[in-house]
Scaffold this active site. Structure first.
Site, mmCIF file in Angstrom:
data_model
loop_
_atom_site.group_PDB
_atom_site.id
_atom_site.type_symbol
_atom_site.label_atom_id
_atom_site.label_comp_id
_atom_site.label_asym_id
_atom_site.label_seq_id
_atom_site.Cartn_x
_atom_site.Cartn_y
_atom_site.Cartn_z
ATOM 1 N N HIS A 54 -20.644 0.539 -5.846
ATOM 2 C CA HIS A 54 -19.996 1.256 -6.950
ATOM 3 C C HIS A 54 -20.721 0.950 -8.266
ATOM 4 C CE1 HIS A 54 -16.065 1.686 -4.608
ATOM 5 N NE2 HIS A 54 -16.735 0.792 -3.907
ATOM 6 N N HIS A 84 -16.545 8.719 -7.011
ATOM 7 C CA HIS A 84 -17.537 7.955 -7.764
ATOM 8 C C HIS A 84 -17.951 6.669 -7.078
ATOM 9 C CE1 HIS A 84 -13.767 6.054 -9.092
ATOM 10 N NE2 HIS A 84 -14.510 4.974 -9.076
ATOM 11 N N GLU A 103 6.753 -13.040 -1.671
ATOM 12 C CA GLU A 103 5.903 -13.723 -0.693
ATOM 13 C C GLU A 103 4.423 -13.442 -0.941
ATOM 14 O OE1 GLU A 103 8.430 -11.735 0.123
ATOM 15 O OE2 GLU A 103 9.933 -13.070 1.006
ATOM 16 N N HIS A 130 14.721 -10.347 11.409
ATOM 17 C CA HIS A 130 14.257 -11.656 10.946
ATOM 18 C C HIS A 130 13.607 -12.476 12.065
ATOM 19 C CE1 HIS A 130 16.495 -10.579 7.460
ATOM 20 N NE2 HIS A 130 16.521 -11.784 6.936
HETATM 21 C C1 TPP Z 1 -6.281 -3.101 -0.944
HETATM 22 C C2 TPP Z 1 -7.410 -2.125 -1.148
HETATM 23 N N1 TPP Z 1 -7.234 -0.832 -0.872
HETATM 24 C C3 TPP Z 1 -8.256 0.036 -1.015
HETATM 25 C C4 TPP Z 1 -9.477 -0.367 -1.444
HETATM 26 C C5 TPP Z 1 -10.645 0.592 -1.525
HETATM 27 N N2 TPP Z 1 -10.984 0.865 -2.949
HETATM 28 C C6 TPP Z 1 -12.028 0.284 -3.557
HETATM 29 S S1 TPP Z 1 -12.186 0.733 -5.152
HETATM 30 C C7 TPP Z 1 -10.858 1.751 -5.049
HETATM 31 C C8 TPP Z 1 -10.402 2.545 -6.239
HETATM 32 C C9 TPP Z 1 -9.927 1.640 -7.264
HETATM 33 O O1 TPP Z 1 -9.679 2.322 -8.438
HETATM 34 P P1 TPP Z 1 -9.777 1.511 -9.749
HETATM 35 O O2 TPP Z 1 -9.154 0.183 -9.570
HETATM 36 O O3 TPP Z 1 -9.250 2.360 -10.833
HETATM 37 O O4 TPP Z 1 -11.304 1.223 -9.948
HETATM 38 P P2 TPP Z 1 -12.383 2.251 -10.544
HETATM 39 O O5 TPP Z 1 -12.534 3.306 -9.533
HETATM 40 O O6 TPP Z 1 -11.833 2.755 -11.813
HETATM 41 O O7 TPP Z 1 -13.592 1.424 -10.695
HETATM 42 C C10 TPP Z 1 -10.305 1.718 -3.772
HETATM 43 C C11 TPP Z 1 -9.135 2.510 -3.362
HETATM 44 C C12 TPP Z 1 -9.625 -1.740 -1.725
HETATM 45 N N3 TPP Z 1 -10.772 -2.254 -2.133
HETATM 46 N N4 TPP Z 1 -8.578 -2.597 -1.596
#
Ligand code: TPP
Ligand code: MG
Length: 694
Positions: free
Chosen positions: A37, A285, A437, A498
């Site tokens: 990214h 992106h 938790e 539980h």
């Molecule tokens: C628990 C979890 N779910 C899904 C993902 C996959 N994932 C990586 S980045 C992202 C989008 C995150 O959006 P944001 O926090 O706004 O970051 P930005 O795209 O703006 O850099 C996702 C869904 C992940 N890393 N962790």
């Protein structure tokens, strides 16, 4: 929106040069890896730059300095932001022996090998691989959760070890999180806890770029984040342009001046794209820019379009003059302070030193109880609570609590002076995590990377609620101790919602995790000893709600066998059994009863107590063969859970007594009958196994 909004930085030309170096390193590394990214590092570069360069108290020459500020990148997908910063700041590599080397933790060469096998620049930050990465992030929300544990740890360390004129601990924790982090439940739980505890050493920086992976954040996220955090009791401030270094500086100052609550800095930013027209698009992106977009991005930064991994002259030097110089001076001052402190308070200094090396204090296992044989016995949660209360007095930095089940989990420290950790007193050792938790697990991981020994309790069934944190502790190799009680349908009336069934099997599948289900009170003592001596991964203590017999150790083997994961508890004459009965936890005494009955019938049985598969698997082949001889095919496993996995120890001709459905709400003695967890069932299975093996 114009391209300029993404690129023009207030501040000196040198500031701009440094920020664009971070951006282009991220762009080039992601492009070269063809994976990752680039957008988030591009947008966030000024934020990370100004924080490191102007604010962070961090000595790149000593990344182990205990009083360093912590920087957590909860938005782990932006890992290149962190790697580029660690490289430019010149953070040294700490080898597996814990020695600081002359080598850079992240070199330019490592950046060129982003996301490649055995590099120090994996896809998401991994704390055990890359010095300077304080905690492993990637699963969104976890870093934010960890940072609350880090803040708890700092407050506790300060309250416990600082003395008049000796502020040994006064560091801060900074966390960058994105929309994804703030959408995740774990971050919400953790933020609520941090606000409640008034952790003023904690600063979250929210990258408000209004976009997530699939498209605009507005597709799924429209709450008023600032109001929400005000509601949590945080101080909230806003920076309306991520490129405005002055405004960022003022926001950091607001944090530093706030002494009564955590701070959220909302930073409005634009995720990085190559060309400006894409800024408002909903295009995905989370991928490399592509050759053409890379050129456009570099052009907009005034960068040579064909240059790759370019670090212009003066950039590294500038970091050295900024974070490097400040950090080195502060650390040198601290070293002198700590040396004087060591002269005046040698015992406290010794504790701090041992903690850093994950060593235990001398006498850590003194005064541990030993339990007399008792047919009625005691619940393993009860005996565990007694052991914990002794250990916590021997090990000052063993601290923890429960997710609102302290009285049930028996995790409350009741001895004089244990105290509560609260918003007004940070010295207490009893943490009240509340019904959170997941945040508890994440905070425990944060406390653990801060070198405390955290424990946390909940019902075993709710291990599911914090499971991601167990996985990360295992991956990070941090020694957290989970106290899971109410470990089977034996909990009775609370019913199937539980009553754990599949939890044992599924947690045994997590690599680098020790599951320990002791079979009586004396095995509990041994289990806790193992937990305390574990330095590289989580230990899960799985304990009963109901009383179980305390075995007569003058008649049966010593509980010290727990150290080998499984051991022969009761044997056939001459060590030649015709059937092996094996069990963990509350089912061990059923096997002992069955053993005695078989013996009276002239059938030679052996009872193997098997509290931990993982530890048993680490023993050598000869020991394993001595416990489970290949020649004995008649084997029975007895465990109040899913049988999945027991095939490993029970031959195809053997029998597995376990649970094949969810439980039911009823008194335990009725459930025992309904589901057949009686001596008769074990005897039946033993006879079948013997017949089958013939
Ligand atoms: C628990 C979890 N779910 C899904 C993902 C996959 N994932 C990586 S980045 C992202 C989008 C995150 O959006 P944001 O926090 O706004 O970051 P930005 O795209 O703006 O850099 C996702 C869904 C992940 N890393 N962790
Ligand atoms: Mg976002």
């Amino acid at each position: 929106m114009v391209a300029g909004e993404q690129t023009v930085v207030t501040g000196s030309q040198l500031d701009t040069l440094c920020i664009n170096t971070i951006r282009t390193l991220a762009i080039d590394a992601v492009q070269q890896a063809n994976s990752g990214h680039p957008g988030a590092p591009m947008g966030l570069a000024p934020v990370a730059y100004s924080l490191w360069q102007e604010v962070l108290r961090y000595d790149p020459e000593d990344p182990l300095w205990p009083n360093r500020d912590r920087f957590v990148l909860s938005a782990g997908h932006a890992s290149m932001l962190l790697y580029a910063t660690l490289y430019l700041a010149g953070v040294r590599y700490v080898n597996p022996e814990g020695e600081i080397t002359k080598e850079l933790s992240v070199s330019l060469d490592q950046i060129k090998r982003f996301r490649q096998l055995d590099s120090r620049t994996p896809g998401h930050p991994e704390s055990f691989i890359t010095t300077g990465v304080e905690t492993t992030t990637g699963p969104l929300g976890q870093g934010a959760g960890n940072s609350v544990g880090m803040a708890i740890a700092e407050r506790w360390l300060a309250a416990t070890y600082n003395r008049p004129g000796f502020e040994i601990f006064n560091y801060n924790i900074y966390t960058i999180c994105g929309d994804g982090d703030l959408m995740e439940g774990v971050a919400s739980e953790a933020a609520s806890l941090a606000g409640h505890l008034k952790l003023s050493n904690l600063c979250w920086i929210y990258d408000n770029n209004r976009v997530t992976l699939d498209g605009p954040a507005s597709w799924s996220f429209s709450e008023d984040v600032m109001t929400r955090f005000v509601g949590y009791g945080w101080n909230v401030t806003r920076v309306s342009d991520a490129n405005d270094l002055d405004m960022l500086g003022r926001a950091y100052k607001t944090f530093l001046d706030t002494n009564d609550r955590p701070t959220l800095i909302v930073v409005d930013s634009h995720i990085g794209y190559g060309s400006p027209h894409k800024q408002d698009s909903s295009e995905a992106h989370g991928e490399p820019l592509g050759v053409e977009e890379v050129r456009l991005a570099k052009k907009s930064y005034g960068w040579p379009e064909d240059a790759k991994f370019l670090v212009p002259e003066g950039v590294v030097e500038h970091f050295r003059e900024g974070v490097g110089k400040r950090g080195s001076e502060m650390r040198a001052k601290w070293d002198k302070l700590f040396s004087d402190y060591t002269g005046k308070y040698p015992e406290l200094a010794d504790q701090i030193n041992r903690m850093q090396r994950r060593e235990l204090p001398d006498g850590w296992d003194k005064n541990l109880p030993s339990f007399p044989a008792d047919g009625k016995g005691i619940a393993t949660r009860e005996s565990a609570g007694k052991v914990l209360n002794v250990l916590a007095q021997n090990v000052p930095w063993l601290i923890g609590g429960s997710a609102d089940l302290g009285n049930s989990n028996k995790t409350t420290l009741k001895y004089e002076g244990a105290g509560d950790f609260s918003s007004t007193s940070h010295k207490g050792k009893n943490l009240h995590f509340g019904v959170r938790e997941h945040a508890m697990g994440a905070a425990m991981n944060g406390m653990s990377v801060s070198k405390l020994r955290p424990f946390g309790g909940t019902f075993f069934n709710f291990s599911d609620y914090l499971r991601p944190t167990i996985r990360l502790a295992a991956l990070m190799e941090t020694p957290v101790i989970h106290v899971f009680t109410h470990d089977s349908i034996g909990l009775g009336e609370d019913g199937p919602t539980h009553q754990p069934i599949e939890q044992l099997a599924s947690l045994r599948a997590v690599p680098n995790t020790i599951v320990l289900r002791p079979g009586d009170a004396n095995e509990v003592v041994e289990a806790w000893k193992i937990a305390m001596q574990t330095t590289h991964g989580p230990v899960l203590l799985v304990l009963s709600r109901q009383a179980i017999p305390t075995l007569d150790r003058s008649k049966y083997a010593s509980a010290a066998g727990v150290a080998k994961g499984a051991y022969v508890l009761a044997d056939a004459p001459g060590g030649k059994p015709s059937v092996i009965l094996m069990a963990s936890g509350s089912e061990l005494s059923l096997c002992v009863d069955a053993y005695e009955k078989l013996k009276a019938e002239g059938i030679n049985a052996r009872v193997v107590s098997m509290p931990s598969w993982e530890i048993f698997e680490k023993q050598d082949a000869a020991y394993k063969e001595s416990v489970l001889p290949a020649s004995v095919a008649a084997r029975v496993s007895v465990e109040l859970g899913a049988t999945l996995g027991w095939e490993r120890y029970v031959s195809p001709k053997g029998q597995m007594v376990g649970m094949h459905r969810f439980g039911a709400s009823a008194p335990w003695k009725d459930l025992q009958k309904k589901f057949g967890f009686t001596t008769d069932t074990v005897l039946d299975a033993a006879r079948k196994a013997i017949a089958g093996a013939k």
